[in-house]
Design a protein around this motif. Sequence first.
Motif, PDB file in Angstrom:
ATOM      1  N   ILE A  29      -8.568  37.407 -67.558  1.00  0.00           N
ATOM      2  CA  ILE A  29      -9.269  37.363 -66.270  1.00  0.00           C
ATOM      3  C   ILE A  29     -10.607  36.673 -66.416  1.00  0.00           C
ATOM      4  O   ILE A  29     -11.012  35.884 -65.547  1.00  0.00           O
ATOM      5  N   THR A  30     -11.309  36.921 -67.516  1.00  0.00           N
ATOM      6  CA  THR A  30     -12.599  36.271 -67.751  1.00  0.00           C
ATOM      7  C   THR A  30     -12.433  34.767 -67.880  1.00  0.00           C
ATOM      8  O   THR A  30     -13.197  33.995 -67.278  1.00  0.00           O
ATOM      9  N   ILE A  31     -11.442  34.330 -68.635  1.00  0.00           N
ATOM     10  CA  ILE A  31     -11.207  32.887 -68.806  1.00  0.00           C
ATOM     11  C   ILE A  31     -10.829  32.248 -67.477  1.00  0.00           C
ATOM     12  O   ILE A  31     -11.343  31.182 -67.124  1.00  0.00           O
ATOM     13  N   ARG A  32      -9.957  32.890 -66.718  1.00  0.00           N
ATOM     14  CA  ARG A  32      -9.560  32.329 -65.421  1.00  0.00           C
ATOM     15  C   ARG A  32     -10.753  32.233 -64.471  1.00  0.00           C
ATOM     16  O   ARG A  32     -10.899  31.273 -63.728  1.00  0.00           O
ATOM     17  N   THR A  33     -11.610  33.239 -64.489  1.00  0.00           N
ATOM     18  CA  THR A  33     -12.794  33.226 -63.634  1.00  0.00           C
ATOM     19  C   THR A  33     -13.740  32.101 -64.021  1.00  0.00           C
ATOM     20  O   THR A  33     -14.288  31.412 -63.153  1.00  0.00           O
ATOM     21  N   LEU A  34     -13.937  31.908 -65.296  1.00  0.00           N
ATOM     22  CA  LEU A  34     -14.858  30.863 -65.753  1.00  0.00           C
ATOM     23  C   LEU A  34     -14.318  29.457 -65.520  1.00  0.00           C
ATOM     24  O   LEU A  34     -15.094  28.515 -65.364  1.00  0.00           O
ATOM     25  N   ASP A  37     -12.345  26.327 -60.218  1.00  0.00           N
ATOM     26  CA  ASP A  37     -13.117  25.252 -59.598  1.00  0.00           C
ATOM     27  C   ASP A  37     -14.059  25.820 -58.537  1.00  0.00           C
ATOM     28  O   ASP A  37     -13.708  26.752 -57.807  1.00  0.00           O
ATOM     29  N   LYS A  38     -15.245  25.271 -58.443  1.00  0.00           N
ATOM     30  CA  LYS A  38     -16.245  25.767 -57.495  1.00  0.00           C
ATOM     31  C   LYS A  38     -15.782  25.575 -56.048  1.00  0.00           C
ATOM     32  O   LYS A  38     -16.071  26.394 -55.182  1.00  0.00           O
ATOM     33  N   LYS A  39     -15.040  24.510 -55.780  1.00  0.00           N
ATOM     34  CA  LYS A  39     -14.554  24.259 -54.420  1.00  0.00           C
ATOM     35  C   LYS A  39     -13.610  25.376 -53.964  1.00  0.00           C
ATOM     36  O   LYS A  39     -13.694  25.847 -52.826  1.00  0.00           O
ATOM     37  N   ILE A  40     -12.740  25.807 -54.831  1.00  0.00           N
ATOM     38  CA  ILE A  40     -11.811  26.894 -54.509  1.00  0.00           C
ATOM     39  C   ILE A  40     -12.573  28.194 -54.301  1.00  0.00           C
ATOM     40  O   ILE A  40     -12.295  28.956 -53.365  1.00  0.00           O
ATOM     41  N   THR A  41     -13.548  28.442 -55.156  1.00  0.00           N
ATOM     42  CA  THR A  41     -14.345  29.660 -55.031  1.00  0.00           C
ATOM     43  C   THR A  41     -15.092  29.694 -53.713  1.00  0.00           C
ATOM     44  O   THR A  41     -15.146  30.736 -53.041  1.00  0.00           O
ATOM     45  N   MET A  42     -15.672  28.579 -53.322  1.00  0.00           N
ATOM     46  CA  MET A  42     -16.415  28.531 -52.067  1.00  0.00           C
ATOM     47  C   MET A  42     -15.491  28.702 -50.864  1.00  0.00           C
ATOM     48  O   MET A  42     -15.841  29.371 -49.898  1.00  0.00           O
ATOM     49  N   SER A  43     -14.299  28.104 -50.911  1.00  0.00           N
ATOM     50  CA  SER A  43     -13.369  28.255 -49.795  1.00  0.00           C
ATOM     51  C   SER A  43     -12.877  29.695 -49.677  1.00  0.00           C
ATOM     52  O   SER A  43     -12.685  30.206 -48.571  1.00  0.00           O
ATOM     53  N   GLU A  44     -12.683  30.372 -50.792  1.00  0.00           N
ATOM     54  CA  GLU A  44     -12.258  31.769 -50.752  1.00  0.00           C
ATOM     55  C   GLU A  44     -13.402  32.685 -50.312  1.00  0.00           C
ATOM     56  O   GLU A  44     -13.158  33.729 -49.703  1.00  0.00           O
ATOM     57  N   ALA A  45     -14.626  32.299 -50.611  1.00  0.00           N
ATOM     58  CA  ALA A  45     -15.770  33.111 -50.201  1.00  0.00           C
ATOM     59  C   ALA A  45     -15.983  33.051 -48.691  1.00  0.00           C
ATOM     60  O   ALA A  45     -16.559  33.968 -48.104  1.00  0.00           O
ATOM     61  N   GLU A  46     -15.517  31.994 -48.043  1.00  0.00           N
ATOM     62  CA  GLU A  46     -15.693  31.833 -46.603  1.00  0.00           C
ATOM     63  C   GLU A  46     -14.585  32.478 -45.780  1.00  0.00           C
ATOM     64  O   GLU A  46     -14.654  32.473 -44.547  1.00  0.00           O
TER      65      GLU A  46
END
Length: 57
Positions: A29-34, A37-46
Amino acid sequence: MIGDLLNSSLYAWIGTLSLLMFFCVFVAITIRTLLTDKKITMSEAEIPLDDGERSPR
């Protein structure tokens, strides 16, 4: 006699196995989190802020 059987190291591997499984999942989980991609993270945060339809990735 049953108490001696349960107190022996016959079942000690179960604790070791569960600790090893926890550690492997934690590292995965730590490796997957690190590596996400930032674009995916931002889209999921919205997602909670969206009012309707989402565009496909």
